[in-house]
Design a protein around this motif. Structure first.
Motif, PDB file in Angstrom:
ATOM      1  N   ARG A 247      19.859 -36.443  28.479  1.00  0.00           N
ATOM      2  CA  ARG A 247      20.903 -37.099  27.706  1.00  0.00           C
ATOM      3  C   ARG A 247      20.341 -37.748  26.455  1.00  0.00           C
ATOM      4  O   ARG A 247      20.966 -37.727  25.384  1.00  0.00           O
ATOM      5  N   ARG A 306      32.207 -32.265  14.590  1.00  0.00           N
ATOM      6  CA  ARG A 306      32.918 -30.983  14.688  1.00  0.00           C
ATOM      7  C   ARG A 306      32.281 -29.947  13.764  1.00  0.00           C
ATOM      8  O   ARG A 306      32.084 -28.796  14.151  1.00  0.00           O
ATOM      9  N   MET A 309      28.942 -28.736  15.179  1.00  0.00           N
ATOM     10  CA  MET A 309      29.071 -27.874  16.355  1.00  0.00           C
ATOM     11  C   MET A 309      29.594 -26.487  16.003  1.00  0.00           C
ATOM     12  O   MET A 309      29.461 -25.551  16.792  1.00  0.00           O
ATOM     13  N   ARG A 323      24.642 -26.556  18.754  1.00  0.00           N
ATOM     14  CA  ARG A 323      25.445 -26.127  19.895  1.00  0.00           C
ATOM     15  C   ARG A 323      24.595 -25.403  20.937  1.00  0.00           C
ATOM     16  O   ARG A 323      24.701 -25.670  22.140  1.00  0.00           O
ATOM     17  N   LEU A 326      22.180 -27.871  22.753  1.00  0.00           N
ATOM     18  CA  LEU A 326      22.873 -28.675  23.766  1.00  0.00           C
ATOM     19  C   LEU A 326      23.219 -27.830  24.988  1.00  0.00           C
ATOM     20  O   LEU A 326      23.120 -28.292  26.140  1.00  0.00           O
ATOM     21  N   GLU A 327      23.623 -26.592  24.762  1.00  0.00           N
ATOM     22  CA  GLU A 327      23.954 -25.702  25.874  1.00  0.00           C
ATOM     23  C   GLU A 327      22.726 -25.434  26.739  1.00  0.00           C
ATOM     24  O   GLU A 327      22.811 -25.414  27.972  1.00  0.00           O
ATOM     25  N   GLN A 330      22.195 -28.209  28.870  1.00  0.00           N
ATOM     26  CA  GLN A 330      23.339 -28.446  29.756  1.00  0.00           C
ATOM     27  C   GLN A 330      23.963 -29.824  29.496  1.00  0.00           C
ATOM     28  O   GLN A 330      24.289 -30.566  30.413  1.00  0.00           O
ATOM     29  N   GLN A 331      24.110 -30.128  28.198  1.00  0.00           N
ATOM     30  CA  GLN A 331      24.687 -31.407  27.781  1.00  0.00           C
ATOM     31  C   GLN A 331      25.920 -31.158  26.915  1.00  0.00           C
ATOM     32  O   GLN A 331      26.023 -30.145  26.222  1.00  0.00           O
ATOM     33  N   THR A 332      26.837 -32.116  26.953  1.00  0.00           N
ATOM     34  CA  THR A 332      28.049 -32.026  26.143  1.00  0.00           C
ATOM     35  C   THR A 332      27.857 -32.751  24.815  1.00  0.00           C
ATOM     36  O   THR A 332      26.985 -33.611  24.681  1.00  0.00           O
ATOM     37  N   ALA A 333      28.698 -32.415  23.866  1.00  0.00           N
ATOM     38  CA  ALA A 333      28.623 -33.035  22.540  1.00  0.00           C
ATOM     39  C   ALA A 333      29.578 -34.213  22.455  1.00  0.00           C
ATOM     40  O   ALA A 333      30.771 -34.077  22.761  1.00  0.00           O
ATOM     41  N   SER A 334      29.066 -35.361  22.071  1.00  0.00           N
ATOM     42  CA  SER A 334      29.896 -36.549  21.846  1.00  0.00           C
ATOM     43  C   SER A 334      29.198 -37.437  20.828  1.00  0.00           C
ATOM     44  O   SER A 334      27.969 -37.394  20.683  1.00  0.00           O
TER      45      SER A 334
END
Length: 833
Positions: A247, A306, A309, A323, A326-327, A330-334
């Motif tokens: 993270r 945005r 990404m 992108r 992060l993939e 295995q993490q999400t974008a925030s």
């Protein structure tokens, strides 16, 4: 290999690497070995040649032995020296456990967990980045000195956990044995690049030993090693996630992207506004720290996220897209937490302020001169902008309106300049640069309508001028990507790729010239050829020169010229060397049209039909020299020089004598023809004598002027009448593009102008390459009678030159009221009752 081909190759290699990483690395090792095998083979071949020459010629021909051996030995030495790679040490402020105790605690902890190689030096830099640099002390044999580069803005922008993740990623590049392999591969690539640079610097014919091989080898080596470099980035992310948490790595990547975009969109433009305001140089790094400490509006941060990404992984950089990284984690974008404490104080402690001040001082010293120059430049722009703004926009020429729009954009931004660009487009719909500027200005605004109009403007720019096509498609694709229009972005990318392929095909088509190609007349005006012809005459070794144009199918509006030359003494210099040297020298003098190929006829006899084709067309022959070593040629040369001296002194009897001795009445001496010299001397008697002996009435000097020009220039009515009676062309064009009327209107010879107009001289022809007409020349010089004669003969007062000026604007600018009145009277007479 084109970018599209490179991308396709890398994609295939990535799949092979995923299926069998070990086998792939072995293949890369084999490719690297092939390159070294070729290099070693060449060295052994050269060494063997030297040994054979020494054994075969020892004691028999020592001078010949030296002449043959020395070039080979020199090439071997150059190749060996090219492998001695010297890297400059990176620059930065050295950090130690004393001035950065917290940083070194973090480095020590990560070095232990990641099992990294030793870091020899840590440097603080002004970049918004962190990196590891390896300097090989033994060239290709390694023994690395490792540098860790830490950017101060990075410390100002990140909390501790995120910086630890960034630090872990960079140090992971020094972890495990795979990094040694990658570092060695990197040095191999540098070695091959340096080898070619050395050969090209020497301008050596020996480059032929490597050129064909390297044309095949270099793209292949680059593609194979590109895959390893990208894999290395993914693995560094994975190791950083193990050491600092996935993270934290993801949050660090997101913050770097968002904060970096913020600096580009807000901070640096704000600094430019300080320049426009003539403010003193600020402490930029202290200022940047304050900027980064301010929380960013949530909506702006979401927009930047945005956009980030939407960016796809490209193949011009080994780093994957945000992108994809992060993939892989295995993490999400925030959006990262805006409420955080910078790690600057924790890592640098009490030295933070002093180190920031040092970087501020360095920046001030480095930018002091450029800052002062830009302040002065903005002051001049503001002054010019104020002057143009005071004028009625309807009276501004196209060039002045374009200048005002550019100044408006520089001073107040593209949105403010947009109405001016659109006004220029409405006035003249053939200006590609105006459409391009308007399209870029619209890109700064949001909305579907704006995007559609911007696309229309940029597409129109690409239609009008293909030079804008590549950048226009790229800008449209980037814009559509930013606003989430993925399908439209892909369409523009496809157009860009297709245009790149057209460029590649065009380059291939122009890269070679064969006798079987189709050739046509070059199509250039005499004034366009003048610099090339004059420059070629400076080469005593040349006997003759011809110019033709190769027929091409791709970008036919960008001609491919072929210059055919013949050398007087082909044994004095290699034809290939002669052509290469001439291309370089003529290009330096800006005399050679871009992309022109040079063919040396002495050795390329297959091009004889092309030479014969050039002979059939006017201006196809640039020049031909006769041999100056025969007795007859020497006598003609001496007689011609003496005759020109006699003409200059108006000694008709001496002219008659030297003509009897064989002087050529059409031979150019010191740039002038005999008949032109006589016309310049206002000597009609000599002019008639020369004509009786064969002087051609419309023959041109080196500057392209005919005898009629010089007679008109001097205002000699009698000589002008006689030349016209002999068939002189009153509409001939000279090297600068001017007509004979230019000299007459410049000097105000109204009587001569009337004679020429009655003889059919047309006032519609321009006088110079910038598009000035005879009427403009008369207006500029204040000759009202000449202006009236031209208007009566049909001269158009509404014609503009390339800068948008008219005859009336010239007359007004120069204060010639009589000409202004003549033009206004003519305009009133032309208006319908």
């Amino acid at each position: 290999m084109t970018p599209a081909q490179f991308e396709e190759t890398v994609k295939k290699l990535e799949e092979k690497s995923r299926i069998s990483p070990s086998a792939y690395r072995l293949k890369v090792l084999g490719i690297v070995g092939l390159g070294f095998a070729y290099l070693i083979g060449i060295l052994l071949l050269l060494a063997g040649s030297i040994a054979a020459l020494v054994v075969g010629l020892s004691g028999k021909a020592s001078v010949l032995l030296v002449k043959l051996v020395l070039p080979l030995a020199g090439l071997i030495w150059m190749l060996v020296r090219s492998l001695r790679i010297k890297f400059d040490e990176p620059e930065g402020i050295p950090l130690t456990p004393i001035n950065a105790p917290g940083l070194f605690r973090e480095i020590s902890g990560l070095a232990s967990s990641l099992r990294t190689l030793r870091i020899h030096k840590v440097l603080l830099t002004p970049e918004f980045n962190a990196s590891v640099v390896q300097i090989p002390r033994l060239g290709l044999f390694g023994w690395q000195r490792n540098y860790l580069m830490i950017g101060l803005p990075l410390l100002q922008a990140m909390p501790m956990n995120e910086f630890r993740a960034v630090l872990a990623h960079e140090m992971a590049h020094l972890s495990r044995s795979h990094s040694k392999f990658h570092g060695w591969i990197y040095r191999v690539r540098r070695a091959w690049g340096q080898l070619m640079d050395k050969l090209e610097e020497k301008d050596s014919a020996w480059v032929l030993l490597f050129q064909r091989f390297l044309d095949w080898y270099s793209p292949k080596l680059g593609a194979y090693t590109f895959v390893l470099a990208r894999d290395n980035e993914y693995e560094a992310d994975r190791l950083a996630a193990d050491a600092a948490g996935a993270r934290s790595v993801a949050s660090a990547l997101l913050r770097i992207r968002i904060a970096g975009a913020r600096l580009q969109s807000d901070f640096w433009p704000g600094l430019e506004r300080r320049v426009r305001g003539a403010e003193p140089i600020p402490a930029v790094h202290s200022l940047m720290g304050q900027e980064l400490a301010q929380p960013q509006p949530a909506a702006e941060a979401e927009r930047l996220l945005r956009e980030a990404m939407l960016v796809e992984t490209a193949y011009d950089d080994t780093h994957p897209s945000l992108r994809d990284r992060l993939e892989a984690l295995q993490q999400t974008a925030s959006v990262p937490d805006p409420a955080y404490a910078s790690c600057l104080q924790e890592l640098l402690g009490s030295s933070a302020e002093e180190l920031t001040s040092r970087l501020d001082d360095q920046w001030k010293q480095e930018t002091a001169d450029s800052w002062a120059e830009r302040v002065e430049s903005y002051r001049e722009m503001a002054k010019e902008h104020a002057e143009l703004s005071c004028l009625d926009s309807d009276e501004l020429t196209d060039n002045q309106l374009w200048g005002l729009a550019r100044l408006e954009e520089e001073l107040n931004g593209p949105t403010s300049a947009l109405p001016l660009y659109e006004r220029l487009i409405a006035r003249n719909d053939r200006l590609a640069h105006a459409y391009a500027a308007a399209g870029r200005a619209l890109m700064k605004q949001e909305g579907a309508a704006m995007e559609a109009q911007a696309a229309a403007y940029l597409s129109r720019a690409a239609e009008l001028d293909e030079d804008y096509a590549l950048s226009a498609y790229g800008e449209l694709a980037d814009y559509c990507t930013r606003i989430g229009m993925a399908r439209e972005a892909e369409q523009y990318r496809d157009k860009q790729v297709r245009f790149l392929e057209r460029l590649r095909q065009g380059q291939l088509e122009r890269a070679s010239v064969l006798p079987t190609d189709s050739f046509v007349p070059h199509g250039l005006e005499a004034y366009e050829l003048a610099p090339l012809t004059q420059e070629l005459r400076q080469y005593p070794i040349l006997r003759e020169a011809y110019l033709v144009r190769k027929v091409v199918t791709h970008f036919p509006n960008k001609p491919k010229f072929v210059l055919l030359i013949r050398n007087k003494r082909k044994w004095r210099v290699w034809s290939r060397t002669l052509a290469r040297l001439m291309v370089r020298n003529l290009a330096k003098e800006e005399a050679l049209p871009s992309g022109t190929s040079i063919i040396v006829l002495n050795t390329s006899r297959r091009f004889k039909p092309v030479q014969e084709q050039a002979l059939l067309h006017p201006h196809g022959v640039l020049f031909r020299r006769e041999s100056a070593w025969t007795p007859a040629a020497m006598l003609r040369s001496l007689s011609s020089r003496r005759m020109m001296e006699a003409i200059a002194k108006r000694r008709t009897g001496a002219v008659r004598f030297w003509l009897a001795m064989g002087a050529d009445p059409n031979r150019i001496e010191q740039g002038m023809l005999p008949l032109s010299m006589a016309a310049n001397q206002e000597d009609l008697v000599t002019m008639k004598l020369l004509a009786e002996k064969g002087a051609r009435i419309d023959e041109k000097n080196e500057d392209g002027n005919t005898p009629l020009f010089w007679a008109a220039y001097q205002g000699d009515e009698e000589a002008v009448n006689w030349l016209l009676e002999q068939g002189a062309d009153p509409n001939v064009r000279y090297l600068t593009g001017r007509s004979v009327l230019s000299a007459v209107c410049m000097h105000g010879h109204a009587a001569v102008l009337k004679i020429l107009l009655n003889a059919g001289a047309r006032p519609i022809y321009t006088c110079h390459a910038d598009g000035e007409t005879p009427l403009m020349i008369a207006a500029y010089n204040g000759h009202a009678e000449c202006a009236s004669l031209l208007l009566a003969a049909g001269a158009d007062p509404e014609v503009r030159d390339k800068h948008g000026n008219t005859a009336l604007s010239f007359a007004k600018d120069c204060g010639h009221e009589s000409v202004v009145q003549a033009l206004l009277d003519h305009a009133s007479q032309e208006q319908p009752a």
